[in-house]
Design a protein around this motif. Structure first.
Motif, PDB file in Angstrom:
ATOM      1  N   LEU A 304     -11.795  29.745   2.654  1.00 34.34           N
ATOM      2  CA  LEU A 304     -13.237  29.637   2.884  1.00 34.34           C
ATOM      3  C   LEU A 304     -13.803  30.920   3.481  1.00 34.34           C
ATOM      4  N   LEU A 305     -13.021  31.588   4.324  1.00 35.11           N
ATOM      5  CA  LEU A 305     -13.481  32.847   4.895  1.00 35.11           C
ATOM      6  C   LEU A 305     -13.666  33.898   3.795  1.00 35.11           C
ATOM      7  N   GLN A 306     -12.700  34.000   2.886  1.00 38.58           N
ATOM      8  CA  GLN A 306     -12.831  34.948   1.778  1.00 38.58           C
ATOM      9  C   GLN A 306     -14.014  34.595   0.888  1.00 38.58           C
ATOM     10  N   VAL A 307     -14.197  33.301   0.619  1.00 37.88           N
ATOM     11  CA  VAL A 307     -15.329  32.863  -0.201  1.00 37.88           C
ATOM     12  C   VAL A 307     -16.652  33.201   0.476  1.00 37.88           C
ATOM     13  N   THR A 308     -16.722  33.005   1.803  1.00 43.49           N
ATOM     14  CA  THR A 308     -17.961  33.284   2.532  1.00 43.49           C
ATOM     15  C   THR A 308     -18.307  34.766   2.497  1.00 43.49           C
ATOM     16  N   LEU A 309     -17.321  35.625   2.730  1.00 46.08           N
ATOM     17  CA  LEU A 309     -17.567  37.068   2.687  1.00 46.08           C
ATOM     18  C   LEU A 309     -18.020  37.512   1.298  1.00 46.08           C
TER      19      LEU A 309
END
Length: 540
Positions: A304-309
């Motif tokens: 989710l962190l990679q998707v958010t960035l």
């Protein structure tokens, strides 16, 4: 004389002019408006009463209460002489409440629950599902002569002969006695009033109907513990019962074969003392667990962190690059000395004329590494994995989105350029300002005043641009060695779509709703800050 003077000194009172009665309240003349209003309100009240009765039937008390309040308010507003503005505002307010406020409120409610696969109903529904899943044939069950019956639309049921009494039921309706039914010599029902008996030959010729019959279970009664009728050959029905026994007082399920007792847990599941759990549970209130899990779950938080960035990068780059490209073309083709400007402008806005999902599918085929025209024509047949390599896929998504959106900015910038005050630019030229200085200090600031709000809305649109992601890459390629279904080109909206389980797999509506709330908050904060900066541009 004194009396006449005092009488003359007194102010003359005039009776107020009577206001004419509104046309909608008259019975004569234009009073047809009243009849029309009465007919429309009769239809509204009839529909409202129907909704109230349906909500009462299914015991949906929230919908029932809201329907009663809205119906009473409608009658008060439209039959009252006052509240004239509300007569025009009330329909819009109702739709705002239903489609915006209620939707957001229900999303917030789901975000605070564990609603999803395995937790999709109430405890009573979970108990029924557990009893059904654990059913097995009763050893001493009699074999009832059975016929397959159908009823429009697409209702399939069983008709059994229970010692001379024909009883009919479906998957949702338990067996009930039917009068005036006819049976054959072998006891099989041949005619059932209100039902069509399926001939044996038709059953054997229809493979889909056979699968439906084999999976069909008809409850014996309203009590799930009484079991259900099932068949394996379509001619005889036997009773199947669950090895689990439900105790409504203790709210436990007991396996009668092993004696294991399953008790309800705070997470909406039935669990045994040794930790084993039944597969079917129910949704319960979990507070902010979904929000916490989005940042702490090891199987999801990193992805989710990679998707958010990537979501922020995708939205920002899409707006900046497409705006810059559109503005560049607008400046170039705004020059009167350029020939064929109308034709070139028409060609430049062609991508904007095609539906986005069709363009994305077209580019998906063109970028295919095996037969795509991009590799064949521009890279001499090299098998470049535009959609299989994570970074190339991100570049492809960004490129296609810019290709689709720059014509919009080209049109906006062209109109903004043509509306700039010519005297200001002329004064700058007289003062000796070059093209770059005029663009930097006059053209661009004036353009941003009118285009900044559009850029904010474009950022919000790109932030939630589900179409381009799903149609071009479906969020892929997937993250390596990751248990989640997320991929390198997923943005938050496509990640929410996958987590919700709408596209298949395990559904987690609670987590999807929590992420939707967070996306809403993020976009709201960014938009508020951006509009604040826009006001500063206007003051400048």
């Amino acid at each position: 004389m004194a009396q006449s003077t005092s009488a003359a000194a007194q102010p003359r009172t005039t009776s107020p002019t009577p206001q004419p009665e509104p046309h909608a309240r008259r019975w004569r003349g234009n009073g047809a408006g009243f009849l029309v209003k009465l007919a429309l309100m009769a239809i509204v009240n009839a529909f409202g009463v129907l909704v109230i009765l349906q909500a009462w039937a299914v015991e949906s008390w929230w919908i029932l209460g809201a329907s009663v309040v809205l119906l009473l308010l409608a009658d008060i507003v439209y039959f009252s002489k006052r509240a004239l503005p509300l007569k025009y505002l009330f329909p819009g307010l109702v739709f705002l409440f239903i489609f915006q406020i209620f939707t957001m409120g229900y999303t917030a409610y789901v975000a605070l629950t564990n609603y999803g696969t395995g937790h999709a109903g109430s405890m009573e529904q979970a108990v029924d599902a557990a009893l059904i899943q654990d059913e097995r044939r009763v050893d001493d069950s009699p074999a009832y002569p059975l016929a397959i019956v159908t009823q429009e639309p697409d209702v399939v049921g069983f008709a059994i002969n229970d010692e001379g009494v024909v009883r009919v039921g479906t998957e949702t309706e338990p067996l009930t006695e039917v009068e005036d039914a006819e049976v054959a010599e072998n006891g099989t029902p041949t005619a059932v009033p209100g039902w069509d008996v399926v001939p044996r030959a038709e059953l054997y010729a229809d493979a889909e109907l056979q699968e439906t019959v084999l999976s069909l279970r008809v409850p014996v009664s309203d009590e799930a513990d009484d079991g259900s009728i099932r068949t394996r050959e379509g001619t005889r029905g036997t009773i199947y019962q669950s090895s689990l026994e439900w105790d409504p007082d203790a709210q436990t399920l007991t396996n009668t074969d092993t004696g294991v007792v399953y008790s309800p847990t705070a997470t909406g599941e039935f669990a045994a003392p040794d930790g084993t759990r039944l597969t079917t549970g129910w949704y319960v209130f979990v507070g902010f667990d979904n929000f916490v899990r989005a940042f702490t779950d090891g199987n999801l938080a990193g992805d989710l962190l990679q998707v958010t960035l990537w979501t922020f990068a995708f939205a920002a780059l899409s707006v900046l690059v497409s705006f810059g490209l559109g503005l560049f073309f607008a400046i170039v083709y705004n020059d009167d000395r350029l020939r064929g400007r109308k034709v070139i402008r028409t060609l430049l806005i062609l991508p904007y004329a095609f539906p986005a999902f069709m363009s994305a599918l077209l580019w998906r085929g063109m970028l295919n590494s095996e037969f795509g025209i991009v590799n064949d024509l521009f890279f001499f047949g090299a098998g470049i994995g535009w959609l299989s390599d994570p970074w190339l896929a991100k570049f492809a998504v960004l490129f296609v989105n810019v290709w689709l959106s720059y014509p919009y900015w080209f049109l906006v910038s062209t109109g903004a350029l043509q509306s700039l005050p010519g005297d200001t630019l002329e004064a700058a030229t007289i003062d000796g300002a070059g093209r770059w200085r005029k663009f930097q200090y006059i053209t661009l600031p004036l353009l941003l005043v009118s285009t900044a709000p559009l850029a904010i809305s474009s950022f919000a649109f790109s932030f939630n641009n589900f179409t381009i992601i799903y149609m071009l890459t479906e969020g892929g390629p997937g993250f390596v060695n990751s248990p989640s279904r997320l991929g390198a080109t997923d943005i938050l909206i496509s990640a929410i779509y996958k987590i919700s389980g709408v596209s298949g797999g395990v559904a987690d509506y609670g987590m999807a709703s929590a992420l939707s709330i967070m996306v809403f908050v993020v976009i709201g904060i960014i938009s508020a800050l951006a509009f604040r900066q826009t006001r500063k541009l206007e003051e400048f």
